[in-house]
Write a protein that holds these residues in place. Structure first.
Motif, short mmCIF file in Angstrom:
data_model
loop_
_atom_site.label_atom_id
_atom_site.label_comp_id
_atom_site.label_asym_id
_atom_site.label_seq_id
_atom_site.Cartn_x
_atom_site.Cartn_y
_atom_site.Cartn_z
N GLN A 20 32.64 30.10 -43.14
CA GLN A 20 33.75 29.12 -43.60
C GLN A 20 34.26 29.68 -44.96
OE1 GLN A 20 31.50 26.23 -46.19
NE2 GLN A 20 31.52 24.88 -44.76
N MET A 21 34.47 31.26 -45.50
CA MET A 21 35.16 31.57 -45.35
C MET A 21 36.18 32.70 -45.14
SD MET A 21 36.01 32.63 -49.12
CE MET A 21 37.10 33.79 -49.48
N LYS A 22 35.01 33.18 -43.97
CA LYS A 22 36.27 33.72 -42.32
C LYS A 22 37.16 33.13 -42.18
CE LYS A 22 34.47 36.49 -38.94
NZ LYS A 22 33.97 36.80 -38.15
N GLU A 23 36.86 31.56 -41.84
CA GLU A 23 37.69 30.18 -41.49
C GLU A 23 38.78 30.00 -42.08
OE1 GLU A 23 37.66 27.53 -38.63
OE2 GLU A 23 36.31 29.22 -37.61
N PHE A 24 38.40 30.25 -43.50
CA PHE A 24 39.41 29.91 -44.22
C PHE A 24 40.64 30.86 -44.44
CE2 PHE A 24 42.01 30.78 -48.34
CZ PHE A 24 42.21 29.27 -48.70
N MET A 25 40.22 32.52 -44.32
CA MET A 25 40.85 32.91 -44.26
C MET A 25 41.65 33.02 -42.95
SD MET A 25 40.23 34.51 -47.05
CE MET A 25 40.69 36.51 -47.92
N PHE A 63 50.89 20.74 -43.00
CA PHE A 63 49.41 21.40 -41.59
C PHE A 63 47.71 19.78 -42.77
CE2 PHE A 63 46.36 24.23 -41.94
CZ PHE A 63 46.50 24.15 -40.91
N MET A 64 48.44 19.88 -44.05
CA MET A 64 46.95 19.74 -45.05
C MET A 64 46.95 18.46 -44.26
SD MET A 64 46.01 21.70 -45.90
CE MET A 64 45.89 23.48 -47.04
N ALA A 65 48.05 17.28 -44.20
CA ALA A 65 47.99 16.14 -44.01
C ALA A 65 47.51 16.06 -42.41
CB ALA A 65 49.21 15.33 -44.14
N GLY A 66 48.44 16.81 -41.66
CA GLY A 66 47.71 16.49 -40.04
C GLY A 66 46.66 17.01 -39.78
N SER A 67 45.90 18.26 -40.21
CA SER A 67 44.58 18.24 -41.11
C SER A 67 43.97 17.58 -40.89
CB SER A 67 44.31 20.20 -40.29
OG SER A 67 44.50 19.81 -42.11
N GLU A 68 44.12 16.89 -42.28
CA GLU A 68 43.37 16.16 -42.91
C GLU A 68 43.61 14.63 -42.00
OE1 GLU A 68 44.55 14.62 -46.47
OE2 GLU A 68 42.92 12.41 -45.84
N ARG A 69 43.84 14.13 -41.17
CA ARG A 69 44.59 13.18 -39.71
C ARG A 69 43.50 13.28 -39.04
NH1 ARG A 69 48.29 8.29 -40.21
NH2 ARG A 69 47.61 6.84 -38.10
N ILE A 70 43.54 14.78 -38.29
CA ILE A 70 42.90 15.16 -36.89
C ILE A 70 41.19 15.21 -37.61
CG2 ILE A 70 42.71 16.39 -36.01
CD1 ILE A 70 45.67 17.88 -35.54
N GLY A 71 41.20 15.62 -38.96
CA GLY A 71 39.77 15.66 -39.19
C GLY A 71 38.69 13.93 -39.18
N ASP B 25 29.61 26.36 -34.34
CA ASP B 25 30.25 27.24 -33.85
C ASP B 25 31.18 26.23 -33.12
OD1 ASP B 25 29.53 29.34 -35.63
OD2 ASP B 25 28.91 30.64 -33.86
N LEU B 26 30.09 25.70 -31.93
CA LEU B 26 31.10 24.99 -31.13
C LEU B 26 31.41 24.47 -31.37
CD1 LEU B 26 30.06 25.21 -27.69
CD2 LEU B 26 29.17 23.45 -28.43
N VAL B 27 30.99 22.83 -33.21
CA VAL B 27 31.97 21.84 -33.31
C VAL B 27 33.51 22.87 -34.13
CG1 VAL B 27 31.91 20.17 -34.99
CG2 VAL B 27 29.67 20.67 -33.73
N THR B 28 32.85 23.77 -34.65
CA THR B 28 34.57 24.32 -35.13
C THR B 28 34.86 24.92 -34.56
OG1 THR B 28 32.74 25.04 -37.21
CG2 THR B 28 34.79 26.06 -37.17
N LYS B 33 40.22 23.97 -32.01
CA LYS B 33 41.94 23.56 -31.07
C LYS B 33 42.09 22.25 -31.45
CE LYS B 33 39.98 27.74 -28.41
NZ LYS B 33 38.93 27.17 -27.53
N LEU B 34 41.61 21.52 -31.29
CA LEU B 34 42.03 20.31 -31.32
C LEU B 34 42.97 20.10 -32.25
CD1 LEU B 34 42.09 17.03 -31.09
CD2 LEU B 34 40.61 16.92 -33.16
N GLN B 35 42.89 21.03 -34.00
CA GLN B 35 44.01 20.66 -34.33
C GLN B 35 45.18 21.59 -34.14
OE1 GLN B 35 42.82 21.30 -38.91
NE2 GLN B 35 43.91 23.16 -38.59
#
Lengths: 89, 97
Positions: A20-25, A63-71, B25-28, B33-35
């Motif tokens: 998650q840390m890596k993802e965030f970076m 970007f935040m709003a957009g990723s929240e909606r996509i989430g 990983d697959l889900v992430t 990609k979707l985002q």
């Protein structure tokens, strides 16, 4: 994730945290590039001018709003897949 | 690891964790990609407002739905392709290369 013992859970958890840390970076550096590209193209000044600062903060906010909606859509789809998985899997 | 060859060998801890990790990983990856795809297609690059407006929101919703549809479609097509190949190629494991 089912069928893991407590010790395995813990190992998994700590790996996920590192990930998650890596993802965030990654997200952070992507966002910096994206907002820089979108907002900054005037190099007659050394520091950000008001217009650029405004653009960057709107860029991040959006970007935040957009990723929240996509989430949300993503979660809905995942939940739906759980209920009726597509054939052939 | 079973000495007697009975039943399925129990996956080791490392294997189980790796499997869970792979799934994650697959889900992430799918979400990223979707985002990327939908923000690129739906959010214009000039940032005059910080909020998602109505049109952009609807665009994101539809984009996500279509992304999932395409995912399904591509997987169906690939499966069909593999089946067709398998049928015309005289089955698996025979005929070598």
């Amino acid at each position: 994730m089912d069928g893991l013992t407590a010790a395995e859970q813990r190992e998994f958890q700590s790996r996920m945290e590192r990930k998650q840390m890596k993802e965030f970076m990654g997200m952070f550096s992507n966002l910096v590039s994206h907002c820089f590209d979108s907002c900054i193209d005037d190099f007659t000044t050394k520091s950000l001018i008001a217009r650029e600062t405004g653009c960057v903060s709107r860029c991040v906010k959006k970007f935040m709003a957009g990723s929240e909606r996509i989430g949300q859509r993503f979660q809905e789809q995942q939940a739906q897949m759980m209920q009726n998985p597509p054939p052939g899997r | 690891m079973s000495m007697f060859g009975l039943g399925r060998p129990q996956p080791s801890s490392a294997e189980k964790i790796a499997a869970a990790e792979q799934e994650m990983d697959l889900v992430t990856d799918m979400f990223n990609k979707l985002q990327q795809a939908c923000l690129k297609k739906c959010i214009p690059r000039e940032y005059r407002e910080g909020e998602i407006n109505k049109g952009e929101g609807v665009c994101i919703d539809r984009c996500a739905a279509k992304f999932f549809d395409v995912q399904l479609k591509v997987s169906e097509l690939l499966q069909a392709e593999a089946q067709a190949k398998g049928a015309s190629g005289g089955g698996f494991g025979i005929g070598g290369m």
